[in-house]
Design a protein around this motif. Sequence first.
Motif, PDB file in Angstrom:
ATOM      1  N   LEU A   1       0.812  -1.003  -0.046  1.00 38.99           N
ATOM      2  CA  LEU A   1      -0.208   0.122   0.008  1.00 38.99           C
ATOM      3  C   LEU A   1       0.688   1.360   0.090  1.00 38.99           C
ATOM      4  N   GLY A   2       0.442   2.439  -0.700  1.00 40.08           N
ATOM      5  CA  GLY A   2       1.014   3.627  -0.556  1.00 40.08           C
ATOM      6  C   GLY A   2      -0.184   4.615  -0.079  1.00 40.08           C
ATOM      7  N   LEU A   3       0.749   5.334   1.027  1.00 39.85           N
ATOM      8  CA  LEU A   3      -0.324   6.595   1.561  1.00 39.85           C
ATOM      9  C   LEU A   3       0.380   7.823   1.138  1.00 39.85           C
ATOM     10  N   PHE A   4      -0.237   8.389   0.225  1.00 39.05           N
ATOM     11  CA  PHE A   4       0.110   9.833  -0.267  1.00 39.05           C
ATOM     12  C   PHE A   4      -0.360  10.689   0.418  1.00 39.05           C
ATOM     13  N   PRO A   5       0.505  11.797   1.164  1.00 44.08           N
ATOM     14  CA  PRO A   5      -0.120  12.886   1.949  1.00 44.08           C
ATOM     15  C   PRO A   5      -1.007  14.041   0.891  1.00 44.08           C
ATOM     16  N   GLY A   6      -0.460  13.847  -0.142  1.00 38.47           N
ATOM     17  CA  GLY A   6      -0.881  15.009  -1.123  1.00 38.47           C
ATOM     18  C   GLY A   6      -0.129  14.679  -2.775  1.00 38.47           C
ATOM     19  N   GLY A   7      -0.323  15.555  -3.374  1.00 39.70           N
ATOM     20  CA  GLY A   7       0.354  15.415  -4.695  1.00 39.70           C
ATOM     21  C   GLY A   7      -0.720  15.635  -6.057  1.00 39.70           C
ATOM     22  N   THR A   8      -0.129  15.249  -7.135  1.00 38.98           N
ATOM     23  CA  THR A   8      -0.935  15.149  -8.246  1.00 38.98           C
ATOM     24  C   THR A   8      -2.146  14.662  -8.254  1.00 38.98           C
ATOM     25  N   ALA A   9      -3.292  15.297  -8.891  1.00 38.95           N
ATOM     26  CA  ALA A   9      -4.546  14.826  -8.756  1.00 38.95           C
ATOM     27  C   ALA A   9      -4.653  13.615  -9.620  1.00 38.95           C
ATOM     28  N   ARG A  10      -3.617  13.329 -10.604  1.00 34.90           N
ATOM     29  CA  ARG A  10      -3.808  12.225 -11.363  1.00 34.90           C
ATOM     30  C   ARG A  10      -3.894  10.750 -10.650  1.00 34.90           C
ATOM     31  N   LEU A  11      -3.590  11.006  -9.213  1.00 34.66           N
ATOM     32  CA  LEU A  11      -3.320   9.737  -8.376  1.00 34.66           C
ATOM     33  C   LEU A  11      -4.844   9.387  -8.170  1.00 34.66           C
ATOM     34  N   THR A  12      -5.735  10.163  -8.392  1.00 38.35           N
ATOM     35  CA  THR A  12      -7.250   9.654  -8.388  1.00 38.35           C
ATOM     36  C   THR A  12      -8.033   9.906  -9.744  1.00 38.35           C
ATOM     37  N   GLY A  13      -7.214  10.116 -10.684  1.00 34.39           N
ATOM     38  CA  GLY A  13      -7.506  10.369 -12.059  1.00 34.39           C
ATOM     39  C   GLY A  13      -6.933   9.168 -12.904  1.00 34.39           C
ATOM     40  N   ASP A  14      -6.297   9.608 -14.007  1.00 31.91           N
ATOM     41  CA  ASP A  14      -5.913   8.641 -14.803  1.00 31.91           C
ATOM     42  C   ASP A  14      -4.940   7.495 -14.329  1.00 31.91           C
ATOM     43  N   SER A  15      -4.224   7.917 -13.203  1.00 31.84           N
ATOM     44  CA  SER A  15      -3.255   6.879 -12.770  1.00 31.84           C
ATOM     45  C   SER A  15      -3.835   6.397 -11.252  1.00 31.84           C
ATOM     46  N   CYS A  16      -5.006   6.488 -10.996  1.00 24.80           N
ATOM     47  CA  CYS A  16      -5.582   5.800  -9.937  1.00 24.80           C
ATOM     48  C   CYS A  16      -5.415   4.419  -9.631  1.00 24.80           C
ATOM     49  N   LEU A  17      -5.121   3.797  -8.574  1.00 27.97           N
ATOM     50  CA  LEU A  17      -4.985   2.368  -8.180  1.00 27.97           C
ATOM     51  C   LEU A  17      -5.737   2.239  -6.735  1.00 27.97           C
ATOM     52  N   PRO A  18      -6.942   2.533  -6.672  1.00 28.13           N
ATOM     53  CA  PRO A  18      -7.709   2.414  -5.307  1.00 28.13           C
ATOM     54  C   PRO A  18      -7.486   1.238  -4.531  1.00 28.13           C
ATOM     55  N   SER A  19      -7.032   0.199  -5.262  1.00 32.29           N
ATOM     56  CA  SER A  19      -6.833  -1.115  -4.569  1.00 32.29           C
ATOM     57  C   SER A  19      -5.541  -1.022  -3.588  1.00 32.29           C
ATOM     58  N   HIS A  20      -4.477   0.005  -3.956  1.00 28.64           N
ATOM     59  CA  HIS A  20      -3.347  -0.060  -3.585  1.00 28.64           C
ATOM     60  C   HIS A  20      -2.943   1.404  -2.958  1.00 28.64           C
ATOM     61  N   ILE A  21      -3.481   2.416  -3.420  1.00 27.23           N
ATOM     62  CA  ILE A  21      -2.987   3.542  -2.983  1.00 27.23           C
ATOM     63  C   ILE A  21      -4.265   4.672  -2.496  1.00 27.23           C
ATOM     64  N   VAL A  22      -3.809   5.354  -1.379  1.00 28.49           N
ATOM     65  CA  VAL A  22      -4.851   6.656  -1.218  1.00 28.49           C
ATOM     66  C   VAL A  22      -4.074   7.704  -1.281  1.00 28.49           C
ATOM     67  N   GLN A  23      -4.874   8.895  -1.282  1.00 27.19           N
ATOM     68  CA  GLN A  23      -4.373  10.230  -1.311  1.00 27.19           C
ATOM     69  C   GLN A  23      -5.116  10.927  -0.025  1.00 27.19           C
ATOM     70  N   TRP A  24      -4.434  11.535   0.763  1.00 22.80           N
ATOM     71  CA  TRP A  24      -4.932  12.116   1.969  1.00 22.80           C
ATOM     72  C   TRP A  24      -5.175  13.567   2.327  1.00 22.80           C
ATOM     73  N   MET A  25      -4.308  14.193   2.534  1.00 17.78           N
ATOM     74  CA  MET A  25      -4.414  15.716   2.693  1.00 17.78           C
ATOM     75  C   MET A  25      -4.820  16.524   1.582  1.00 17.78           C
ATOM     76  N   TRP A  26      -3.960  16.643   0.507  1.00 18.80           N
ATOM     77  CA  TRP A  26      -4.190  17.618  -0.486  1.00 18.80           C
ATOM     78  C   TRP A  26      -3.825  17.136  -1.865  1.00 18.80           C
ATOM     79  N   ASP A  27      -4.439  17.687  -3.117  1.00 17.59           N
ATOM     80  CA  ASP A  27      -4.009  17.283  -4.304  1.00 17.59           C
ATOM     81  C   ASP A  27      -3.887  18.455  -5.129  1.00 17.59           C
TER      82      ASP A  27
END
Length: 411
Positions: A129-155
Amino acid sequence: MRSMPGSRRPALLAALLAASLATARPAAADFSDGKVRIGVLTDMAGVYADITGKGSVAATQMAVDDCLAAECRGMTIEVVSADHQNKADVASALAREWIDRQGVDVLTDMSNASIQLALPPLLKAKNRLGLFPGGTARLTGDSCLPSHIVQWMWDTYVQVAGVATTLTQPGTTWQLVTADYALGNQLEADTRQLVARKGGRVLGSVRHPFPAADLSSQIVTAQGSGADIVALANAGGDTITGVKAARDFGLLGGGQRLAAFFLTVMDVRSIGLETAQGTVLTEGFYWDLDPGTRAFSARFRARHGTVPSAIHAGIYSAVRHYLKAAAAAGTDEAGAVMAAMHRVPIADEVVRNARLRPDGRMVHDVFVFRVKAPAASMGEWDFYETVATIPGEQAFRPLEQGNCPALATGR
């Protein structure tokens, strides 16, 4: 019903208590290698070191200590850390080494857009698993992998959305000073979309290399555009350089407004209120919001020496929730823990009105701040006045607009 002989009652009570504890606390055997290992991949010496770095390690350890005192009693939890040097290849090599040879179960921080896009496929392949505190909104867009990553505080989307939706009126004009790499490019794309949606207009963008030694030319160009708002689409040392140049050339106080999409309390501390005053920004966390944030920040400051950045706070909250979920699941297997992360309520001193969406985006209240004038500051680290509070459902990109391919395919 006959009463139990006194000689048997203590033994039965002891057995019941032991069974209760066994079901309430996960056994070490349920965890790989008998423990949970957390890897903090961070920037120890680069432009993001003040807002990540050793503070990220401190925040992770705080989350571990707090969980060991509560839900995680009886578990063994280890934290390892390393400097990714803001290089995707270095980060990938470190992550692979940790997973293959040290049994690391979960990674956090990873604050650099190129690193954030490089690591999710590895995490999926290795079932970590990957816990991203923030970063590019692509992590919940075209590069999202909700089975293995979450994006927490900001994007990148929410950092723009807070300021853009608050400041933009029909006809408002914007000019961007953009870092020429993945983070800056995404900030610019989101600005153009959100400003247009509110009836405003982006006049143009002037780009700069990452990292930037000087932004005088870019600020002068932006100032000369005549835009109502000049926005810094960068982060870290580049934002500091941009704010200083804006003050030096009279942009601040000259009728135009300055917005910084990723200005932090550490940045303001470095710049000084005299220089940064009036700058508008979006944050998901500020140390002085309420009693909960003040209590967390006091503990962090006692450990690390400064108040926490939003990234530090996000890492604490994400790691704390991950550990709660692992304890509830009784395992560190990625799929089981992720399912528990969606099931267990998110509650800590850091975030407000939080929930985890199916795309891995943690939605929570977000705030728009203005940097105070020196005369308005009541003490050390008293830097912001609140302009607006935006509920998470309004602040973050709607789920259906992210177009997460994993949700469409069920993977």
